[in-house]
Design a protein around this motif. Structure first.
Motif, mmCIF file in Angstrom:
data_model
loop_
_atom_site.group_PDB
_atom_site.id
_atom_site.type_symbol
_atom_site.label_atom_id
_atom_site.label_comp_id
_atom_site.label_asym_id
_atom_site.label_seq_id
_atom_site.Cartn_x
_atom_site.Cartn_y
_atom_site.Cartn_z
ATOM 1 N N PRO A 5 8.601 -9.092 34.792
ATOM 2 C CA PRO A 5 8.991 -8.380 36.013
ATOM 3 C C PRO A 5 8.545 -9.130 37.265
ATOM 4 C CG PRO A 5 7.204 -7.237 34.905
ATOM 5 C CD PRO A 5 7.616 -8.348 34.006
ATOM 6 N N ILE A 6 9.285 -8.949 38.326
ATOM 7 C CA ILE A 6 8.985 -9.680 39.568
ATOM 8 C C ILE A 6 8.222 -8.801 40.556
ATOM 9 C CG2 ILE A 6 10.041 -10.871 41.533
ATOM 10 C CD1 ILE A 6 12.429 -11.433 39.597
ATOM 11 N N LEU A 7 8.683 -7.574 40.689
ATOM 12 C CA LEU A 7 8.082 -6.696 41.688
ATOM 13 C C LEU A 7 7.822 -5.308 41.122
ATOM 14 C CD1 LEU A 7 10.527 -7.500 44.598
ATOM 15 C CD2 LEU A 7 8.130 -8.144 44.595
ATOM 16 N N MET A 8 6.836 -4.646 41.696
ATOM 17 C CA MET A 8 6.614 -3.241 41.359
ATOM 18 C C MET A 8 6.655 -2.435 42.657
ATOM 19 S SD MET A 8 3.350 -1.391 39.643
ATOM 20 C CE MET A 8 3.611 -1.490 37.911
ATOM 21 N N HIS A 9 7.491 -1.430 42.669
ATOM 22 C CA HIS A 9 7.630 -0.607 43.867
ATOM 23 C C HIS A 9 6.951 0.742 43.628
ATOM 24 C CE1 HIS A 9 10.479 1.530 46.891
ATOM 25 N NE2 HIS A 9 9.299 1.277 47.409
ATOM 26 N N ILE A 10 5.986 1.039 44.470
ATOM 27 C CA ILE A 10 5.279 2.327 44.363
ATOM 28 C C ILE A 10 5.513 3.087 45.667
ATOM 29 C CG2 ILE A 10 3.023 3.441 44.084
ATOM 30 C CD1 ILE A 10 2.089 0.873 42.669
ATOM 31 N N ARG A 11 5.921 4.321 45.526
ATOM 32 C CA ARG A 11 6.150 5.143 46.717
ATOM 33 C C ARG A 11 5.469 6.491 46.508
ATOM 34 N NH1 ARG A 11 12.040 4.870 47.502
ATOM 35 N NH2 ARG A 11 12.105 6.894 46.531
ATOM 36 N N PHE A 12 4.702 6.902 47.454
ATOM 37 C CA PHE A 12 4.005 8.191 47.359
ATOM 38 C C PHE A 12 4.265 8.973 48.638
ATOM 39 C CE2 PHE A 12 0.241 10.799 48.159
ATOM 40 C CZ PHE A 12 0.209 11.536 47.001
ATOM 41 N N LYS A 13 4.557 10.223 48.468
ATOM 42 C CA LYS A 13 4.865 11.037 49.633
ATOM 43 C C LYS A 13 4.299 12.439 49.430
ATOM 44 C CE LYS A 13 9.103 12.153 52.069
ATOM 45 N NZ LYS A 13 10.544 12.039 51.946
ATOM 46 N N ASN A 14 3.548 12.941 50.405
ATOM 47 C CA ASN A 14 3.183 14.356 50.370
ATOM 48 C C ASN A 14 3.405 14.950 51.760
ATOM 49 O OD1 ASN A 14 0.976 13.613 51.871
ATOM 50 N ND2 ASN A 14 -0.533 13.966 50.258
ATOM 51 N N GLU A 15 2.906 16.158 51.989
ATOM 52 C CA GLU A 15 3.198 16.822 53.259
ATOM 53 C C GLU A 15 2.599 16.079 54.454
ATOM 54 O OE1 GLU A 15 1.655 20.503 52.020
ATOM 55 O OE2 GLU A 15 3.600 21.333 51.480
ATOM 56 N N ASP A 16 1.439 15.446 54.242
ATOM 57 C CA ASP A 16 0.746 14.792 55.350
ATOM 58 C C ASP A 16 1.146 13.337 55.547
ATOM 59 O OD1 ASP A 16 -0.670 17.148 55.560
ATOM 60 O OD2 ASP A 16 -2.172 16.482 54.104
ATOM 61 N N ARG A 17 1.226 12.615 54.480
ATOM 62 C CA ARG A 17 1.455 11.173 54.617
ATOM 63 C C ARG A 17 2.425 10.652 53.555
ATOM 64 N NH1 ARG A 17 -4.586 9.381 52.964
ATOM 65 N NH2 ARG A 17 -5.084 11.450 53.669
ATOM 66 N N GLU A 77 11.060 3.014 35.203
ATOM 67 C CA GLU A 77 11.197 3.806 36.422
ATOM 68 C C GLU A 77 10.602 5.191 36.181
ATOM 69 O OE1 GLU A 77 15.046 3.277 38.693
ATOM 70 O OE2 GLU A 77 15.036 5.426 38.338
ATOM 71 N N VAL A 78 9.703 5.601 37.048
ATOM 72 C CA VAL A 78 9.093 6.926 36.935
ATOM 73 C C VAL A 78 9.266 7.620 38.276
ATOM 74 C CG1 VAL A 78 6.967 8.203 36.480
ATOM 75 C CG2 VAL A 78 7.389 6.079 35.263
ATOM 76 N N ASP A 79 9.879 8.773 38.255
ATOM 77 C CA ASP A 79 10.139 9.507 39.490
ATOM 78 C C ASP A 79 9.729 10.961 39.251
ATOM 79 O OD1 ASP A 79 11.065 10.437 41.853
ATOM 80 O OD2 ASP A 79 13.152 9.843 41.578
ATOM 81 N N VAL A 80 8.630 11.367 39.856
ATOM 82 C CA VAL A 80 8.126 12.731 39.660
ATOM 83 C C VAL A 80 8.016 13.403 41.030
ATOM 84 C CG1 VAL A 80 6.264 14.150 38.717
ATOM 85 C CG2 VAL A 80 6.805 11.975 37.640
ATOM 86 N N GLN A 81 8.551 14.588 41.101
ATOM 87 C CA GLN A 81 8.613 15.264 42.390
ATOM 88 C C GLN A 81 8.345 16.752 42.204
ATOM 89 O OE1 GLN A 81 12.525 14.985 44.017
ATOM 90 N NE2 GLN A 81 11.960 15.824 45.996
ATOM 91 N N ASN A 82 7.515 17.327 43.069
ATOM 92 C CA ASN A 82 7.414 18.785 43.113
ATOM 93 C C ASN A 82 7.630 19.239 44.546
ATOM 94 O OD1 ASN A 82 5.001 18.392 44.404
ATOM 95 N ND2 ASN A 82 3.716 19.252 42.802
ATOM 96 N N ALA A 83 7.285 20.467 44.831
ATOM 97 C CA ALA A 83 7.615 21.010 46.144
ATOM 98 C C ALA A 83 6.975 20.222 47.283
ATOM 99 C CB ALA A 83 7.191 22.469 46.190
ATOM 100 N N SER A 84 5.796 19.668 47.065
ATOM 101 C CA SER A 84 5.106 19.012 48.170
ATOM 102 C C SER A 84 4.839 17.523 47.975
ATOM 103 C CB SER A 84 3.779 19.734 48.415
ATOM 104 O OG SER A 84 3.018 19.730 47.219
ATOM 105 N N GLN A 85 4.983 17.042 46.766
ATOM 106 C CA GLN A 85 4.654 15.632 46.511
ATOM 107 C C GLN A 85 5.779 14.915 45.779
ATOM 108 O OE1 GLN A 85 0.999 16.326 44.372
ATOM 109 N NE2 GLN A 85 -0.213 15.602 46.100
ATOM 110 N N HIS A 86 5.805 13.623 46.020
ATOM 111 C CA HIS A 86 6.826 12.802 45.369
ATOM 112 C C HIS A 86 6.198 11.450 45.018
ATOM 113 C CE1 HIS A 86 11.054 10.785 45.618
ATOM 114 N NE2 HIS A 86 10.594 10.875 44.401
ATOM 115 N N VAL A 87 6.229 11.119 43.765
ATOM 116 C CA VAL A 87 5.688 9.830 43.316
ATOM 117 C C VAL A 87 6.819 9.051 42.647
ATOM 118 C CG1 VAL A 87 3.996 8.670 41.827
ATOM 119 C CG2 VAL A 87 3.395 10.819 42.939
ATOM 120 N N TYR A 88 6.970 7.822 43.063
ATOM 121 C CA TYR A 88 8.035 6.995 42.498
ATOM 122 C C TYR A 88 7.468 5.620 42.159
ATOM 123 C CZ TYR A 88 12.324 4.220 42.303
ATOM 124 O OH TYR A 88 13.324 3.374 41.916
#
Lengths: 92, 161
Positions: A5-17, A77-88
Motif C-alpha cells: 500500500p502507498i497511503l493510509m487515509h484516516i479521518r475522524f470527526k465528532n461534534e467538536d473537532r 476500508e473501514v467506515d464507522v459512523q454514529n450520531a456524533s462520531q465518524h471514523v474512516y
C-alpha cells in the motif's frame, strides 16, 4: 505478493473537532530497509544462535507472513459512523 | 457474437488453443461484458452466478445500516448513540494472509484455542484445518451473501464483491 500500500487515509470527526490524515506508507519501506541494514549483524547473530531450537525459522516465517499481510492491506476500508462520531480508515 | 468471441473460436478451429483455453477465454469475455454498464451495486458474484461464469471475489464487505424513519418508539442503533452505520471492506488477499498467518500459531496456543472451543460446546480441532480447505473456503465465499434484519430495523449485510 501484491504491491504494498502507498497511503493510509484516516479521518475522524465528532461534534467538536474533525481531522484527516494521509499517512505515506511508501516512506516506511526505505525506513524499514535502513533499520534492517543497521540491525543486520545483530539479526544474523540471533538467527545463528536460535537455529538449533528452530525458533529462527519460525521467526523468518512470521516476518514473511507479516510482509505479505502488510502488502495485502491495499483496499482495506473501514467506515464507522454514529450520531456524533465518524471514523474512516482507508488503505490505498 | 462479438469480435473477440469470433477470434477465440477461429483460434480454436485452427487448433491454436485448446478447448479448455477457449472456454476460459470465453468465460472471461462474458464476465467482462457483464461488467459493462455496472451501476455500482457491487454484487458481481451474484451476477456471475446468473450468467453462469465465476470470477474471484476481491473484497469481503460488511455493512450495518440503521433503520430509516420512525421505528415506532423502539429507537435504533443510530439514535442510541451506539454504532450506527458500518461499512467495512476487507480485501480477500488480507483474509488469505491472515489465515496463512494462523498456521504459524504455536502448538500450545492451538491447544488452548481447542480447549476454549470445547468449553463452548464446539468440538472442532483447529489443527485439522489444511491449506487446501482454506482455499476451498475462500472460493466458496464468492457464493455467499448474508442479510440479517434486527429487531430495531437495522440491517446487516455480508457479501463479497
Amino acid at each position: 505478493m501484491s504491491r504494498p500500500p502507498i497511503l493510509m487515509h484516516i479521518r475522524f470527526k465528532n461534534e467538536d473537532r474533525s481531522f484527516g490524515l494521509w499517512l505515506p506508507l511508501f516512506l516506511l519501506l526505505p525506513l524499514a530497509l535502513v533499520v534492517l541494514i543497521i540491525l543486520s549483524p545483530l539479526i544474523l547473530v540471533a538467527l545463528f544462535l536460535l537455529w538449533p531450537s528452530g525458533w529462527s525459522l519460525w521467526a523468518l516465517k512470521v516476518l514473511k507472513a507479516a510482509c505479505v499481510s502488510f502488502c495485502a492491506m491495499r483496499g482495506l476500508e473501514v467506515d464507522v459512523q454514529n450520531a456524533s462520531q465518524h471514523v474512516y480508515i482507508s488503505v490505498v | 457474437m462479438s469480435e473477440s468471441q469470433k477470434k477465440i473460436l477461429e483460434m480454436l478451429a485452427q487448433n491454436k488453443i485448446s478447448v479448455e483455453d477457449a472456454h476460459r477465454l470465453l468465460s472471461a469475455i462474458g464476465a467482462d461484458e457483464g461488467g459493462r454498464g455496472d451501476t455500482g451495486t457491487g454484487h458481481e458474484p451474484e451476477r456471475d452466478r446468473r450468467s453462469g461464469t465465476k470470477t474471484n471475489p476481491k473484497y469481503l464487505r460488511v455493512t450495518v445500516t440503521p433503520a430509516e424513519g420512525d421505528t415506532g418508539g423502539k429507537g435504533n442503533l443510530f439514535q442510541d448513540g451506539n454504532v450506527g452505520r458500518v461499512n467495512v471492506r476487507v480485501p480477500m488477499s488480507l483474509i488469505h494472509a491472515g489465515i496463512k498467518l494462523s498456521s504459524l500459531i504455536p502448538g500450545e496456543a492451538l491447544d488452548k484455542a481447542n480447549h476454549a472451543l470445547k468449553e463452548r460446546g464446539i468440538n472442532f480441532d483447529i489443527r485439522h484445518v489444511k491449506p487446501e480447505d482454506i482455499e476451498e473456503l475462500i472460493e466458496a465465499l464468492g457464493d455467499m451473501q448474508i442479510d440479517v434484519e434486527g429487531g430495531r430495523g437495522e440491517k446487516v449485510k455480508v457479501f463479497v464483491e
